[in-house]
Enzyme design. Structure first.
Site, mmCIF file in Angstrom:
data_model
loop_
_atom_site.group_PDB
_atom_site.id
_atom_site.type_symbol
_atom_site.label_atom_id
_atom_site.label_comp_id
_atom_site.label_asym_id
_atom_site.label_seq_id
_atom_site.Cartn_x
_atom_site.Cartn_y
_atom_site.Cartn_z
ATOM 1 N N CYS A 71 -5.610 -6.051 0.583
ATOM 2 C CA CYS A 71 -4.089 -6.050 1.662
ATOM 3 C C CYS A 71 -3.457 -5.112 1.079
ATOM 4 C CB CYS A 71 -4.257 -7.563 1.160
ATOM 5 S SG CYS A 71 -2.660 -8.733 2.444
ATOM 6 N N GLU A 72 -2.964 -4.621 2.172
ATOM 7 C CA GLU A 72 -1.635 -3.711 1.531
ATOM 8 C C GLU A 72 -0.543 -4.406 1.654
ATOM 9 O OE1 GLU A 72 -0.304 -1.702 6.365
ATOM 10 O OE2 GLU A 72 -1.822 -0.598 4.961
ATOM 11 N N HIS A 73 0.058 -5.414 2.264
ATOM 12 C CA HIS A 73 0.709 -6.310 1.833
ATOM 13 C C HIS A 73 1.399 -6.905 0.615
ATOM 14 C CE1 HIS A 73 0.113 -6.941 6.776
ATOM 15 N NE2 HIS A 73 0.313 -5.825 5.998
ATOM 16 N N HIS A 74 0.105 -7.851 -0.093
ATOM 17 C CA HIS A 74 0.333 -8.564 -1.606
ATOM 18 C C HIS A 74 -0.752 -7.586 -2.603
ATOM 19 C CE1 HIS A 74 0.731 -11.513 1.644
ATOM 20 N NE2 HIS A 74 2.136 -11.207 1.069
ATOM 21 N N GLN A 112 -7.065 -6.181 8.159
ATOM 22 C CA GLN A 112 -8.714 -6.286 8.134
ATOM 23 C C GLN A 112 -8.812 -5.238 9.808
ATOM 24 O OE1 GLN A 112 -10.803 -10.388 7.307
ATOM 25 N NE2 GLN A 112 -11.939 -9.801 9.220
ATOM 26 N N HIS A 140 -9.193 -13.916 2.359
ATOM 27 C CA HIS A 140 -8.036 -13.284 2.033
ATOM 28 C C HIS A 140 -7.513 -13.962 0.820
ATOM 29 C CE1 HIS A 140 -7.320 -10.391 5.078
ATOM 30 N NE2 HIS A 140 -8.927 -10.944 5.817
ATOM 31 N N CYS A 142 -4.851 -13.353 -0.107
ATOM 32 C CA CYS A 142 -3.009 -13.415 0.013
ATOM 33 C C CYS A 142 -3.355 -15.487 0.903
ATOM 34 C CB CYS A 142 -2.964 -12.829 0.423
ATOM 35 S SG CYS A 142 -3.777 -11.868 1.994
#
Length: 186
Positions: A71-74, A112, A140, A142
């Protein structure tokens, strides 16, 4: 990169000189290089390397392709299955190349939704079939180990292009084909 990881260990309260952590910056650098190797690959070249002229115009489906991404956010992993289908027009592609394209895009920092769309678009643009369908089902970390902490929440995304978008019967055939078959023994 190793210096950054060493500093990170210090910032979270660890001792980077502790026996178990001495090689962590080096191991992390190798690990992140592997997990993001998709940036160094061109999906269209992967597909073009195995295109064959065949008079086949029925659906080709590859299901249950394992995916592992971040995940690019976390920068936490997400993992699951990807299902891909296409309706050839003038040529087919080697089946392993479909899985390779899925892997290539998964080995990038992702969301995703974009992963699903990128796989479909690469196949559509390169093969120019009648249509492409992609469904990704993933868990996920996250969402599982932080935040809402929901252990069984699975995200499902889809991209339907060409006849999979315009022809309901084609889309429904694909969705029926990717349903889990409980009678199959692995």
């Amino acid at each position: 990169m190793q210096d950054i990881i060493r500093d990170l260990l210090i910032k979270i309260g660890e001792d980077p000189d502790r026996e178990g952590l001495k090689k962590t910056p080096e191991r992390f650098e190798k690990s992140i290089a592997f997990l993001t190797q998709g940036y160094q690959q061109d999906p269209r070249e992967v597909l073009r390397s195995a295109i064959f002229h065949e008079q086949y115009d029925e659906m080709v489906t590859v299901k249950d392709i394992d995916i592992f991404s971040m995940c690019e956010h976390h920068m936490l992993p997400f993992f699951g299955k990807c299902h891909v289908a296409y309706m050839p027009r003038k040529h087919i592609v080697g089946l392993s190349k479909i899985a390779r394209v899925v892997e290539l895009y998964a080995r990038r920092l992702q969301v995703q939704e974009r992963l699903t769309q990128e796989i479909a678009t690469a196949l559509m643009d390169t093969l120019q079939p009648h249509g492409v369908a992609v469904v990704v089902e993933a868990f996920h970390l996250c969402m599982m180990m932080r935040g809402v902490e929901k252990q069984n929440a699975k995200a499902v995304t889809s991209a339907m292009l060409g006849v999979f978008r315009t022809r309901e019967s084609t889309r429904m055939e694909f969705l029926e084909l990717i349903k889990p078959n409980l009678n199959i023994v692995r």
